[in-house]
Design a protein around this motif. Structure first.
Motif, PDB file in Angstrom:
ATOM      1  N   LEU A  48      60.776 -41.057  23.055  1.00 44.46           N
ATOM      2  CA  LEU A  48      61.382 -42.041  22.166  1.00 44.46           C
ATOM      3  C   LEU A  48      60.798 -43.435  22.401  1.00 44.46           C
ATOM      4  CD1 LEU A  48      63.594 -42.706  20.061  1.00 44.46           C
ATOM      5  CD2 LEU A  48      65.121 -43.126  22.003  1.00 44.46           C
ATOM      6  N   HIS A  49      60.609 -43.792  23.647  1.00 40.47           N
ATOM      7  CA  HIS A  49      60.032 -45.103  23.984  1.00 40.47           C
ATOM      8  C   HIS A  49      58.600 -45.201  23.480  1.00 40.47           C
ATOM      9  CE1 HIS A  49      58.639 -48.452  26.531  1.00 40.47           C
ATOM     10  NE2 HIS A  49      59.919 -48.807  26.526  1.00 40.47           N
ATOM     11  N   PHE A  50      57.836 -44.131  23.634  1.00 40.74           N
ATOM     12  CA  PHE A  50      56.457 -44.118  23.144  1.00 40.74           C
ATOM     13  C   PHE A  50      56.430 -44.314  21.630  1.00 40.74           C
ATOM     14  CE2 PHE A  50      53.074 -41.611  21.150  1.00 40.74           C
ATOM     15  CZ  PHE A  50      51.969 -42.288  21.623  1.00 40.74           C
ATOM     16  N   MET A  51      57.307 -43.620  20.924  1.00 36.11           N
ATOM     17  CA  MET A  51      57.321 -43.733  19.463  1.00 36.11           C
ATOM     18  C   MET A  51      57.670 -45.168  19.028  1.00 36.11           C
ATOM     19  SD  MET A  51      56.418 -40.781  18.573  1.00 36.11           S
ATOM     20  CE  MET A  51      56.786 -40.482  16.875  1.00 36.11           C
ATOM     21  N   MET A  52      58.616 -45.774  19.715  1.00 37.21           N
ATOM     22  CA  MET A  52      58.981 -47.149  19.374  1.00 37.21           C
ATOM     23  C   MET A  52      57.829 -48.112  19.660  1.00 37.21           C
ATOM     24  SD  MET A  52      62.958 -47.286  20.598  1.00 37.21           S
ATOM     25  CE  MET A  52      63.014 -49.057  20.454  1.00 37.21           C
ATOM     26  N   MET A  53      57.163 -47.946  20.784  1.00 40.44           N
ATOM     27  CA  MET A  53      56.043 -48.834  21.123  1.00 40.44           C
ATOM     28  C   MET A  53      54.879 -48.635  20.149  1.00 40.44           C
ATOM     29  SD  MET A  53      56.802 -50.832  23.609  1.00 40.44           S
ATOM     30  CE  MET A  53      55.320 -51.342  24.424  1.00 40.44           C
ATOM     31  N   ARG A  54      54.628 -47.392  19.773  1.00 38.45           N
ATOM     32  CA  ARG A  54      53.538 -47.136  18.822  1.00 38.45           C
ATOM     33  C   ARG A  54      53.862 -47.787  17.485  1.00 38.45           C
ATOM     34  NH1 ARG A  54      52.292 -41.236  16.932  1.00 38.45           N
ATOM     35  NH2 ARG A  54      53.923 -41.826  15.472  1.00 38.45           N
ATOM     36  N   MET A  55      55.109 -47.663  17.042  1.00 31.57           N
ATOM     37  CA  MET A  55      55.503 -48.278  15.785  1.00 31.57           C
ATOM     38  C   MET A  55      55.375 -49.811  15.872  1.00 31.57           C
ATOM     39  SD  MET A  55      59.043 -47.682  13.688  1.00 31.57           S
ATOM     40  CE  MET A  55      60.046 -48.399  14.967  1.00 31.57           C
ATOM     41  N   PHE A  56      55.709 -50.356  17.008  1.00 31.50           N
ATOM     42  CA  PHE A  56      55.626 -51.803  17.212  1.00 31.50           C
ATOM     43  C   PHE A  56      54.175 -52.283  17.201  1.00 31.50           C
ATOM     44  CE2 PHE A  56      55.366 -55.414  20.196  1.00 31.50           C
ATOM     45  CZ  PHE A  56      56.154 -56.317  19.524  1.00 31.50           C
ATOM     46  N   PHE A  57      53.292 -51.602  17.934  1.00 31.71           N
ATOM     47  CA  PHE A  57      51.911 -52.055  18.044  1.00 31.71           C
ATOM     48  C   PHE A  57      51.085 -51.739  16.803  1.00 31.71           C
ATOM     49  CE2 PHE A  57      52.702 -52.452  22.594  1.00 31.71           C
ATOM     50  CZ  PHE A  57      52.034 -53.632  22.854  1.00 31.71           C
ATOM     51  N   ASP A  58      51.439 -50.684  16.070  1.00 33.85           N
ATOM     52  CA  ASP A  58      50.655 -50.315  14.888  1.00 33.85           C
ATOM     53  C   ASP A  58      51.126 -51.008  13.615  1.00 33.85           C
ATOM     54  OD1 ASP A  58      49.021 -48.695  16.355  1.00 33.85           O
ATOM     55  OD2 ASP A  58      50.017 -46.811  15.794  1.00 33.85           O
ATOM     56  N   ASN A  59      52.160 -51.815  13.685  1.00 37.83           N
ATOM     57  CA  ASN A  59      52.683 -52.497  12.514  1.00 37.83           C
ATOM     58  C   ASN A  59      51.918 -53.806  12.300  1.00 37.83           C
ATOM     59  OD1 ASN A  59      54.164 -53.573  10.445  1.00 37.83           O
ATOM     60  ND2 ASN A  59      56.110 -53.597  11.547  1.00 37.83           N
ATOM     61  N   PRO A  60      51.094 -53.876  11.252  1.00 34.00           N
ATOM     62  CA  PRO A  60      50.318 -55.122  11.043  1.00 34.00           C
ATOM     63  C   PRO A  60      51.198 -56.309  10.663  1.00 34.00           C
ATOM     64  CG  PRO A  60      49.907 -53.565   9.266  1.00 34.00           C
ATOM     65  CD  PRO A  60      50.776 -52.875  10.258  1.00 34.00           C
ATOM     66  N   PRO A  67      48.016 -65.967  16.090  1.00 32.76           N
ATOM     67  CA  PRO A  67      46.590 -66.307  16.046  1.00 32.76           C
ATOM     68  C   PRO A  67      45.730 -65.268  16.793  1.00 32.76           C
ATOM     69  CG  PRO A  67      47.771 -67.799  17.510  1.00 32.76           C
ATOM     70  CD  PRO A  67      48.792 -66.933  16.852  1.00 32.76           C
ATOM     71  N   ASN A  68      46.267 -64.708  17.873  1.00 32.34           N
ATOM     72  CA  ASN A  68      45.515 -63.718  18.654  1.00 32.34           C
ATOM     73  C   ASN A  68      46.367 -62.461  18.844  1.00 32.34           C
ATOM     74  OD1 ASN A  68      43.318 -65.452  19.079  1.00 32.34           O
ATOM     75  ND2 ASN A  68      44.403 -66.445  20.747  1.00 32.34           N
ATOM     76  N   PRO A  69      46.287 -61.528  17.911  1.00 35.87           N
ATOM     77  CA  PRO A  69      47.080 -60.303  18.105  1.00 35.87           C
ATOM     78  C   PRO A  69      46.503 -59.482  19.262  1.00 35.87           C
ATOM     79  CG  PRO A  69      45.678 -60.099  16.176  1.00 35.87           C
ATOM     80  CD  PRO A  69      45.525 -61.509  16.682  1.00 35.87           C
ATOM     81  N   PRO A  70      47.346 -58.665  19.877  1.00 34.73           N
ATOM     82  CA  PRO A  70      46.844 -57.858  20.994  1.00 34.73           C
ATOM     83  C   PRO A  70      45.819 -56.834  20.506  1.00 34.73           C
ATOM     84  CG  PRO A  70      49.072 -57.202  20.427  1.00 34.73           C
ATOM     85  CD  PRO A  70      48.756 -58.414  19.621  1.00 34.73           C
ATOM     86  N   PRO A  71      44.807 -56.592  21.302  1.00 39.44           N
ATOM     87  CA  PRO A  71      43.786 -55.622  20.886  1.00 39.44           C
ATOM     88  C   PRO A  71      44.321 -54.188  20.921  1.00 39.44           C
ATOM     89  CG  PRO A  71      43.349 -56.387  23.095  1.00 39.44           C
ATOM     90  CD  PRO A  71      44.515 -57.186  22.580  1.00 39.44           C
ATOM     91  N   HIS A  72      43.628 -53.301  20.206  1.00 40.34           N
ATOM     92  CA  HIS A  72      44.030 -51.896  20.173  1.00 40.34           C
ATOM     93  C   HIS A  72      43.916 -51.246  21.550  1.00 40.34           C
ATOM     94  CE1 HIS A  72      45.073 -51.606  16.114  1.00 40.34           C
ATOM     95  NE2 HIS A  72      44.604 -50.398  15.863  1.00 40.34           N
ATOM     96  N   GLN A  73      43.028 -51.739  22.393  1.00 45.12           N
ATOM     97  CA  GLN A  73      42.860 -51.165  23.726  1.00 45.12           C
ATOM     98  C   GLN A  73      44.101 -51.373  24.589  1.00 45.12           C
ATOM     99  OE1 GLN A  73      40.690 -53.375  22.414  1.00 45.12           O
ATOM    100  NE2 GLN A  73      38.961 -52.038  21.886  1.00 45.12           N
ATOM    101  N   PHE A  74      44.879 -52.377  24.240  1.00 43.90           N
ATOM    102  CA  PHE A  74      46.088 -52.645  25.009  1.00 43.90           C
ATOM    103  C   PHE A  74      47.054 -51.469  24.929  1.00 43.90           C
ATOM    104  CE2 PHE A  74      50.271 -54.764  25.553  1.00 43.90           C
ATOM    105  CZ  PHE A  74      50.066 -55.277  26.819  1.00 43.90           C
ATOM    106  N   PHE A  75      47.266 -50.951  23.722  1.00 42.52           N
ATOM    107  CA  PHE A  75      48.152 -49.798  23.584  1.00 42.52           C
ATOM    108  C   PHE A  75      47.492 -48.530  24.111  1.00 42.52           C
ATOM    109  CE2 PHE A  75      50.341 -46.450  21.067  1.00 42.52           C
ATOM    110  CZ  PHE A  75      51.584 -46.609  21.647  1.00 42.52           C
ATOM    111  N   ALA A  76      46.187 -48.461  24.110  1.00 37.68           N
ATOM    112  CA  ALA A  76      45.489 -47.299  24.667  1.00 37.68           C
ATOM    113  C   ALA A  76      45.787 -47.167  26.158  1.00 37.68           C
ATOM    114  CB  ALA A  76      43.991 -47.413  24.431  1.00 37.68           C
TER     115      ALA A  76
END
Length: 153
Positions: A48-60, A67-76
């Motif tokens: 459940l936590h993973f799904m919430m974090m993925r939804m949070f990080f993948d939401n543009p 000004p500086n969004p976190p890079p995709h490698q951060f969630f990787a």
């Protein structure tokens, strides 16, 4: 009415250590099942936590005003953390389930002792379970039950 100053001493109560050991092993098995169930519940929480974090990080929309969004490698990196923690929790849950089954069957005492040591890391329930498991399983009378020289259940 006759009052006696010194009543005769009662005979000592003898407890059969084998019966006490059987009860302790039964309780330990039940508590290993409970801790395994809690570990399986934690796996659900981790998903459940993973799904919430993925939804949070993948939401543009979340990052459009930054000004500086976190890079995709951060969630990787988080994905690896979730994978490691999930693997540990699966191992922990299955290990406690097996330990509970084997305590009930009086088999694989060394495996249960190793799991008890690993349980001591999981504060607070695992620590209590681990300590009591070690205390019970190192008794000579319990060792005899595991070796088959005690009274079978």
């Amino acid at each position: 009415m006759l009052i006696v100053d010194n009543p005769p001493p009662l005979p000592p109560l003898y407890r059969d250590q084998r019966v006490v050991d059987q009860e302790h092993l039964k309780l330990l098995a039940i508590f290993h099942y409970v801790v395994a169930g809690l570990a399986f519940a934690m796996i659900g929480f981790l998903v459940l936590h993973f799904m919430m974090m993925r939804m949070f990080f993948d939401n543009p929309e979340m990052w459009k005003d930054m000004p500086n969004p976190p890079p995709h490698q951060f969630f990787a990196m988080f994905k690896w953390l979730y994978l490691i923690m999930g693997s540990f929790m699966i191992f922990y849950a299955i290990g406690n389930l097996l330990s509970g089954l084997w305590i009930r069957a009086k088999k694989n005492r060394m495996f249960s002792l190793v799991m008890a040591g690993l349980n001591c890391i999981q504060i607070p329930f695992g620590t209590v379970l681990g300590v009591f498991t070690i205390v019970v399983l190192v008794r000579d009378s319990v060792r005899e039950l595991y070796e088959g020289s005690g009274v079978p259940s």
